[in-house]
Design a protein around this motif. Sequence first.
Motif, PDB file in Angstrom:
ATOM      1  N   VAL A   1      -0.078   4.960   1.907  1.00  0.00           N
ATOM      2  CA  VAL A   1       0.967   5.677   1.195  1.00  0.00           C
ATOM      3  C   VAL A   1       1.665   4.649   0.312  1.00  0.00           C
ATOM      4  O   VAL A   1       2.020   3.553   0.755  1.00  0.00           O
ATOM      5  N   PHE A   2       1.837   4.992  -0.952  1.00  0.00           N
ATOM      6  CA  PHE A   2       2.268   4.013  -1.953  1.00  0.00           C
ATOM      7  C   PHE A   2       3.759   4.130  -2.244  1.00  0.00           C
ATOM      8  O   PHE A   2       4.309   5.240  -2.337  1.00  0.00           O
ATOM      9  N   GLY A   3       4.385   2.968  -2.386  1.00  0.00           N
ATOM     10  CA  GLY A   3       5.815   2.934  -2.662  1.00  0.00           C
ATOM     11  C   GLY A   3       6.211   1.666  -3.380  1.00  0.00           C
ATOM     12  O   GLY A   3       5.500   1.183  -4.272  1.00  0.00           O
ATOM     13  N   PHE A  31       1.657   2.270  -8.627  1.00  0.00           N
ATOM     14  CA  PHE A  31       1.995   3.685  -8.734  1.00  0.00           C
ATOM     15  C   PHE A  31       3.513   3.880  -8.799  1.00  0.00           C
ATOM     16  O   PHE A  31       4.007   4.731  -9.539  1.00  0.00           O
ATOM     17  N   GLN A  32       4.255   3.083  -8.012  1.00  0.00           N
ATOM     18  CA  GLN A  32       5.712   3.190  -8.065  1.00  0.00           C
ATOM     19  C   GLN A  32       6.240   2.775  -9.435  1.00  0.00           C
ATOM     20  O   GLN A  32       7.160   3.397  -9.967  1.00  0.00           O
ATOM     21  N   GLN A  78      10.041   6.296   1.069  1.00  0.00           N
ATOM     22  CA  GLN A  78      11.044   5.242   0.977  1.00  0.00           C
ATOM     23  C   GLN A  78      10.889   4.216   2.102  1.00  0.00           C
ATOM     24  O   GLN A  78      11.765   3.375   2.309  1.00  0.00           O
ATOM     25  N   GLY A  79       9.777   4.288   2.813  1.00  0.00           N
ATOM     26  CA  GLY A  79       9.525   3.345   3.901  1.00  0.00           C
ATOM     27  C   GLY A  79       9.060   2.000   3.378  1.00  0.00           C
ATOM     28  O   GLY A  79       8.890   1.783   2.168  1.00  0.00           O
ATOM     29  N   TRP A 110       1.545  -5.441  -1.927  1.00  0.00           N
ATOM     30  CA  TRP A 110       0.612  -4.687  -2.758  1.00  0.00           C
ATOM     31  C   TRP A 110       1.145  -3.286  -3.049  1.00  0.00           C
ATOM     32  O   TRP A 110       0.536  -2.536  -3.800  1.00  0.00           O
ATOM     33  N   GLY A 111       2.236  -2.914  -2.392  1.00  0.00           N
ATOM     34  CA  GLY A 111       2.861  -1.631  -2.690  1.00  0.00           C
ATOM     35  C   GLY A 111       2.382  -0.462  -1.855  1.00  0.00           C
ATOM     36  O   GLY A 111       2.519   0.684  -2.286  1.00  0.00           O
TER      37      GLY A 111
END
Length: 296
Positions: free
Chosen positions: A192-194, A199-200, A213-214, A219-220
């Motif tokens: 999951v990207f953040g 992606f963010q 928001q975790g 690497w994101g």
Amino acid sequence: MMRFDLRHRPRRLTGVPGWLWLGWLWLAAAPAMADDNGGLVALDWTLAETLVALDMPPDGVAQVSDYHSWVGEPRLPGSVMDIGLRAQPNVELLAQLDPAHILISPMLGYLAPRLERIGTVDTWAIYTPQGATWSQILHLTRELGAAYGRQDEAEAAIAATEARFETLRRALPEEMPPLLVVQFMDERHVRVFGEHGLFQAVLDRLDLENAWQGETNHWGFSLVGLEALLGLDARLVVVEPYPVGIEEKLATSALWQRHPSVRDGSMITLPPVWSFGALPSAQRFAELLAGALADS
């Protein structure tokens, strides 16, 4: 790096002033610099896609077919040689190509002693703990352009990408739910990207909210079980490729089918985008995501 072969140096003309001689010698060496920069090989896909964007595709890239499966675009020209695995390149093929520069990331630094026997090894870093992701992407683009004589192309690529982001942002619907961008590792786990990721950085430029928001690594992304997604009220965005056989298993997964975005059919599936990429992958993700959101 310029390599000037003294075996083919021009014969000095008698009676020519020293300053004129030196100027002529520099001009004679300039084409050799251009040719030298053309001999590039990239083991890292992020560096490879950036070279393509700067109109100087490398002569060789590691795992070409996998590059096309995971990166998607920009496509590599058919003339690009597959030089083997990223972590274990074929040194015989590399020696045959005789590149002036071999581009690697810090993760492949252990290969440098072997590769330096073939050509100059240039190490380029991105996704480091220091600095914002987008700033690092712009810095990498400019540094590659400066190193290999493509400064104008680098600035043009940056300007075109940022202008395209603005156009896509303005075309998006005003009311958009939070998004949850994931990529499957197996039938029960996803990335999951953040924060810190490509992606963010794109979501920020499109003024889209990320439901995740975790914590994430540098690497994101964070590797989580599907149950971690159930409590998030968000629209799912799944980035392909799926591991082999996973789509069939998800169709009968009670856990996956419980997610609201799966139940109501609002889930978006995007073609492959290199989540560890640079400017080209950022624009590809923005184009695909904005197009999917507009269509729905």
